[in-house]
Each structure stands twice: as structure tokens, then as C-alpha cells.
Design a protein around this motif. Sequence first.
Motif, PDB file in Angstrom:
ATOM      1  N   TYR A  92       0.823  -1.214   0.000  1.00 30.80           N
ATOM      2  CA  TYR A  92       0.000   0.000   0.000  1.00 30.80           C
ATOM      3  C   TYR A  92       0.856   1.261   0.000  1.00 30.80           C
ATOM      4  O   TYR A  92       0.469   2.286  -0.562  1.00 30.80           O
ATOM      5  CB  TYR A  92      -0.951  -0.007   1.197  1.00 30.80           C
ATOM      6  N   ARG A  93       2.018   1.186   0.631  1.00 30.53           N
ATOM      7  CA  ARG A  93       2.920   2.346   0.602  1.00 30.53           C
ATOM      8  C   ARG A  93       3.381   2.629  -0.820  1.00 30.53           C
ATOM      9  O   ARG A  93       3.432   3.780  -1.260  1.00 30.53           O
ATOM     10  CB  ARG A  93       4.118   2.082   1.524  1.00 30.53           C
ATOM     11  N   CYS A  94       3.706   1.563  -1.559  1.00 28.25           N
ATOM     12  CA  CYS A  94       4.102   1.744  -2.955  1.00 28.25           C
ATOM     13  C   CYS A  94       2.933   2.251  -3.795  1.00 28.25           C
ATOM     14  O   CYS A  94       3.104   3.119  -4.650  1.00 28.25           O
ATOM     15  CB  CYS A  94       4.620   0.420  -3.524  1.00 28.25           C
ATOM     16  N   ALA A  95       1.729   1.704  -3.549  1.00 25.10           N
ATOM     17  CA  ALA A  95       0.551   2.140  -4.291  1.00 25.10           C
ATOM     18  C   ALA A  95       0.296   3.624  -4.084  1.00 25.10           C
ATOM     19  O   ALA A  95      -0.065   4.346  -5.027  1.00 25.10           O
ATOM     20  CB  ALA A  95      -0.667   1.329  -3.860  1.00 25.10           C
ATOM     21  N   ARG A  96       0.503   4.081  -2.866  1.00 24.71           N
ATOM     22  CA  ARG A  96       0.359   5.511  -2.592  1.00 24.71           C
ATOM     23  C   ARG A  96       1.398   6.317  -3.367  1.00 24.71           C
ATOM     24  O   ARG A  96       1.077   7.346  -3.983  1.00 24.71           O
ATOM     25  CB  ARG A  96       0.523   5.766  -1.085  1.00 24.71           C
ATOM     26  N   ASP A  97       2.639   5.850  -3.370  1.00 19.57           N
ATOM     27  CA  ASP A  97       3.701   6.573  -4.077  1.00 19.57           C
ATOM     28  C   ASP A  97       3.446   6.631  -5.579  1.00 19.57           C
ATOM     29  O   ASP A  97       3.797   7.616  -6.243  1.00 19.57           O
ATOM     30  CB  ASP A  97       5.054   5.903  -3.821  1.00 19.57           C
ATOM     31  N   LEU A  98       2.848   5.563  -6.134  1.00 18.89           N
ATOM     32  CA  LEU A  98       2.608   5.480  -7.577  1.00 18.89           C
ATOM     33  C   LEU A  98       1.195   5.905  -7.968  1.00 18.89           C
ATOM     34  O   LEU A  98       0.843   5.856  -9.142  1.00 18.89           O
ATOM     35  CB  LEU A  98       2.864   4.051  -8.069  1.00 18.89           C
ATOM     36  N   ASP A  99       0.383   6.315  -6.988  1.00 25.08           N
ATOM     37  CA  ASP A  99      -0.993   6.758  -7.225  1.00 25.08           C
ATOM     38  C   ASP A  99      -1.818   5.661  -7.904  1.00 25.08           C
ATOM     39  O   ASP A  99      -2.491   5.882  -8.909  1.00 25.08           O
ATOM     40  CB  ASP A  99      -1.013   8.034  -8.083  1.00 25.08           C
ATOM     41  N   LEU A 100      -1.772   4.459  -7.316  1.00 32.14           N
ATOM     42  CA  LEU A 100      -2.526   3.327  -7.841  1.00 32.14           C
ATOM     43  C   LEU A 100      -3.753   3.067  -6.964  1.00 32.14           C
ATOM     44  O   LEU A 100      -3.699   3.243  -5.748  1.00 32.14           O
ATOM     45  CB  LEU A 100      -1.661   2.064  -7.855  1.00 32.14           C
ATOM     46  N   ASP A 101      -4.835   2.651  -7.587  1.00 33.25           N
ATOM     47  CA  ASP A 101      -6.021   2.230  -6.847  1.00 33.25           C
ATOM     48  C   ASP A 101      -5.882   0.755  -6.509  1.00 33.25           C
ATOM     49  O   ASP A 101      -5.722  -0.087  -7.396  1.00 33.25           O
ATOM     50  CB  ASP A 101      -7.289   2.435  -7.688  1.00 33.25           C
ATOM     51  N   VAL A 102      -5.955   0.432  -5.222  1.00 36.16           N
ATOM     52  CA  VAL A 102      -5.761  -0.944  -4.773  1.00 36.16           C
ATOM     53  C   VAL A 102      -6.921  -1.378  -3.886  1.00 36.16           C
ATOM     54  O   VAL A 102      -7.331  -0.650  -2.986  1.00 36.16           O
ATOM     55  CB  VAL A 102      -4.438  -1.096  -3.983  1.00 36.16           C
ATOM     56  N   ALA A 103      -7.443  -2.567  -4.162  1.00 35.49           N
ATOM     57  CA  ALA A 103      -8.456  -3.178  -3.307  1.00 35.49           C
ATOM     58  C   ALA A 103      -7.949  -4.544  -2.861  1.00 35.49           C
ATOM     59  O   ALA A 103      -7.275  -5.240  -3.631  1.00 35.49           O
ATOM     60  CB  ALA A 103      -9.781  -3.323  -4.051  1.00 35.49           C
ATOM     61  N   MET A 104      -8.258  -4.922  -1.633  1.00 34.55           N
ATOM     62  CA  MET A 104      -7.761  -6.191  -1.090  1.00 34.55           C
ATOM     63  C   MET A 104      -8.845  -7.260  -1.175  1.00 34.55           C
ATOM     64  O   MET A 104     -10.021  -6.995  -0.919  1.00 34.55           O
ATOM     65  CB  MET A 104      -7.336  -6.018   0.359  1.00 34.55           C
ATOM     66  N   TYR A 105      -8.435  -8.474  -1.534  1.00 29.64           N
ATOM     67  CA  TYR A 105      -9.348  -9.608  -1.648  1.00 29.64           C
ATOM     68  C   TYR A 105      -8.737 -10.808  -0.937  1.00 29.64           C
ATOM     69  O   TYR A 105      -7.535 -11.059  -1.039  1.00 29.64           O
ATOM     70  CB  TYR A 105      -9.602  -9.969  -3.112  1.00 29.64           C
ATOM     71  N   SER A 106      -9.584 -11.561  -0.245  1.00 23.65           N
ATOM     72  CA  SER A 106      -9.160 -12.802   0.399  1.00 23.65           C
ATOM     73  C   SER A 106      -9.805 -13.976  -0.322  1.00 23.65           C
ATOM     74  O   SER A 106     -11.017 -14.015  -0.507  1.00 23.65           O
ATOM     75  CB  SER A 106      -9.573 -12.801   1.881  1.00 23.65           C
ATOM     76  N   ILE A 107      -8.972 -14.917  -0.747  1.00 23.87           N
ATOM     77  CA  ILE A 107      -9.461 -16.107  -1.432  1.00 23.87           C
ATOM     78  C   ILE A 107      -8.846 -17.331  -0.766  1.00 23.87           C
ATOM     79  O   ILE A 107      -8.021 -17.206   0.135  1.00 23.87           O
ATOM     80  CB  ILE A 107      -9.121 -16.088  -2.941  1.00 23.87           C
ATOM     81  N   ASP A 108      -9.256 -18.505  -1.212  1.00 21.89           N
ATOM     82  CA  ASP A 108      -8.642 -19.734  -0.735  1.00 21.89           C
ATOM     83  C   ASP A 108      -8.594 -20.752  -1.873  1.00 21.89           C
ATOM     84  O   ASP A 108      -9.019 -20.461  -2.998  1.00 21.89           O
ATOM     85  CB  ASP A 108      -9.378 -20.296   0.479  1.00 21.89           C
ATOM     86  N   SER A 109      -8.092 -21.924  -1.588  1.00 23.30           N
ATOM     87  CA  SER A 109      -7.927 -22.938  -2.627  1.00 23.30           C
ATOM     88  C   SER A 109      -9.262 -23.383  -3.204  1.00 23.30           C
ATOM     89  O   SER A 109      -9.370 -23.655  -4.406  1.00 23.30           O
ATOM     90  CB  SER A 109      -7.167 -24.151  -2.065  1.00 23.30           C
ATOM     91  N   GLU A 110     -10.294 -23.463  -2.372  1.00 20.15           N
ATOM     92  CA  GLU A 110     -11.607 -23.884  -2.849  1.00 20.15           C
ATOM     93  C   GLU A 110     -12.211 -22.838  -3.778  1.00 20.15           C
ATOM     94  O   GLU A 110     -12.849 -23.171  -4.781  1.00 20.15           O
ATOM     95  CB  GLU A 110     -12.545 -24.148  -1.664  1.00 20.15           C
ATOM     96  N   PHE A 111     -12.016 -21.569  -3.455  1.00 21.91           N
ATOM     97  CA  PHE A 111     -12.503 -20.493  -4.320  1.00 21.91           C
ATOM     98  C   PHE A 111     -11.891 -20.601  -5.711  1.00 21.91           C
ATOM     99  O   PHE A 111     -12.564 -20.380  -6.721  1.00 21.91           O
ATOM    100  CB  PHE A 111     -12.165 -19.133  -3.702  1.00 21.91           C
ATOM    101  N   GLN A 112     -10.612 -20.945  -5.754  1.00 24.53           N
ATOM    102  CA  GLN A 112      -9.913 -21.034  -7.037  1.00 24.53           C
ATOM    103  C   GLN A 112     -10.454 -22.149  -7.928  1.00 24.53           C
ATOM    104  O   GLN A 112     -10.259 -22.122  -9.141  1.00 24.53           O
ATOM    105  CB  GLN A 112      -8.419 -21.241  -6.794  1.00 24.53           C
ATOM    106  N   LYS A 113     -11.138 -23.114  -7.349  1.00 28.86           N
ATOM    107  CA  LYS A 113     -11.737 -24.186  -8.138  1.00 28.86           C
ATOM    108  C   LYS A 113     -13.048 -23.731  -8.795  1.00 28.86           C
ATOM    109  O   LYS A 113     -13.499 -24.338  -9.769  1.00 28.86           O
ATOM    110  CB  LYS A 113     -12.003 -25.410  -7.251  1.00 28.86           C
ATOM    111  N   LYS A 114     -13.639 -22.683  -8.254  1.00 25.26           N
ATOM    112  CA  LYS A 114     -14.943 -22.216  -8.734  1.00 25.26           C
ATOM    113  C   LYS A 114     -14.826 -21.110  -9.769  1.00 25.26           C
ATOM    114  O   LYS A 114     -15.700 -20.965 -10.634  1.00 25.26           O
ATOM    115  CB  LYS A 114     -15.778 -21.724  -7.547  1.00 25.26           C
TER     116      LYS A 114
END
Length: 348
Positions: A92-114
Motif C-alpha cells: 500500500y505504501r508503494c501504491a500511494r507513491d505510484l498513485d494506484l487504486d488498490v483493493a484487497m481480496y481474500s481467497i482460498d484454494s476452494e474459491f480457485q476451483k470455482k
Amino acid sequence: MAVSIKDVGRLAGVSVSTVSRAFNGYSDINPVTKQRILEAAEALGYSPNISARNLSSKKKQNIGLVISGFLQENTAQARNDEFEFWLMHGAYRCARDLDLDVAMYSIDSEFQKKKTYEQFCAERNLSGTLMFGLKITDDYFHQLHDAEIPCVTVDTLVRGRNVGCVTIDNVLAFQELTQYLFDLGHRELLLITGRKTAAVTMERMAGAYEAYLANNFEFRKENVVYCDFREDEAYRKTKIYLQKKQKNGATAFLCMSDMMAVGVLRAVKECGYRVPEDFSVVGFDGILLTTYTEPKLTTVDQQIEQKGYEGMRLLSRILERPEEARCLYLPHVLKERQSTGQKNEGGG
């Protein structure tokens, strides 16, 4: 069966890459093609979060900070482990320096199968992702090889033209840490290791094995204890080991994470022994907690926050110039503190 980005491309008569670029608002997509892709997506009922507004313009790159397995971890462990926090802080510190929009997502192995990686990104209008916690057995580990949407992984090397990685030389770092204990006179080491499916576990194991070979010492599988990078597991298994072996086994504990080393320290103390007088203990990561343990923990500082920062910066470069995709190795530092000492000749 779920509709995929490939289905949209097939109906619209374009490639998956073109669909992905349209969903992410790239300006080099013909407006007529964009409209055809949008109509195909609507006809198939694909990605209801995608709208004409998302496709019409793109002022910024939308970045996904994706943490795999975060909610699967032991809750007590999550409260104590700084690793993900400092990775996120650097990103996030780098995103602030580069003026990037960042959103956080939590996934798991089961999600990746879907949902495929491309579908996951398209539905969230992501230009690229920075991914933590990816296992070599995960679906995304294999899908990233041919991914059109760029990704940078942390500590898990994936080969692909749009994929980068930020890590350290885990083999060399753990070889140096193992050799450090050998140089202190320790010959019997108990390896407290991480998840079997983690790339860093295998790399660090290889580093330990190379140190054993270089010194003509016997590497015994019974001295390897898998603790899943969990402090509570390291505590439990170390206590069982000490109750059985007492001081007739290992004289040093070689841990693949600082949190597991904290568990070892706790077990040693509760069994009535002292560190480093009776046993030496080393960790790996360099988290802040190691400066507050009693005694302070010898560890390998792998610059966790800088990993997050450099990972985000590398992703930004790949988004602008795909040829920037590569593996970036950061330096590591062995920090010697009070948890290690010369082997006590009166011990095991």
C-alpha cells in the motif's frame, strides 16, 4: 456450469485477451468491439458487476491485492503473525507513491476451483494483481502461466509471460542459517518446517540439505517436523519432543519462521530448559516481535515490508511494459542475537 471469460470471447468472436483488455478499459480496443463484448457478456449473464461505465473509460489501473488462505489460518496465529501485515503495508505504501487504486481480496484454494483467475479479475475490473500466499497445489498457480492479466507473486515463483515474482534466495539463506549453527558446534538439529505445499518450505529444506552435504553430516528425515508455519503447532510438537528426548537429542532448533521459533522458545522454557544455555533457537523472517522475545531471537531478516513494496512496483512496471516480467530477488541479512550460542558439551 458457470459462464467463463472464454465463453464471452467465443460469442463475441474475439480472443480472451481482447475480452480481458476490454473489461479493464484499455484504450486500444475498438469501441465497436467493446460494445460487442459487452452485449455478449450481458447475453450470457456473465459478470453482473461489469457495466458500460467500467468499459467506457480508464483513468487509473485497478490493482487487486490478493491474499490466498488468509481466512483459513488459525485465528490465534493470525493475531500474532506480522508477516502479512508488513507485506500489505509495503504494497500500500508503494501504491500511494505510484498513485494506484488498490483493493484487497481474500481467497482460498476452494474459491480457485470455482472461478478462474481471468474470471476473478474480469468480474472485479482488475488490471493486475499482487498475490500473497499462493501454494504450488493451487489452481491459480497453474493458470497464471498463460494468464493475460498480469500478476506478481510473493515467494512463489510462477513461469509466465505476464507473471513476476518477488522473493529472496531461500535456498542460500537457509543454507547460511544452517551453517551458522554448525559453526557453533551443533550437529543435531531439529528442523521446524512450514507447509509441505509452500514453495519456500521446499526451498529452505534444500538449503539445509546443501549445508549438511557440504559438511558431510547425515541428514535424517526423523529430525524434520512439519508445523505448518504455526506457533501453536511448533510449541506442541517441540514440547512432545523434549519430554521424550530431554537433552539426549537435538541441541538446536532450526525454524523456518519466527512465529514457529516463538513457539519453540515457549516450549523449551516450560520444559525447564534455558536458551541458549541448553538449546539454541533460530528463526526466519525478521519480524519485529523477535526483538522482544526472551532471549531476543537470532533470525534471517528477509525485508518483508520491502517485498510488498517491490512487488507492487514490479506489477506497475509489467502493466506498462509486459517485458518487465521477471523474478526479483531481494537481499537477506542474518541477525545474530541472544538465542544462540556454542554447543554445550554437557548436552545431547
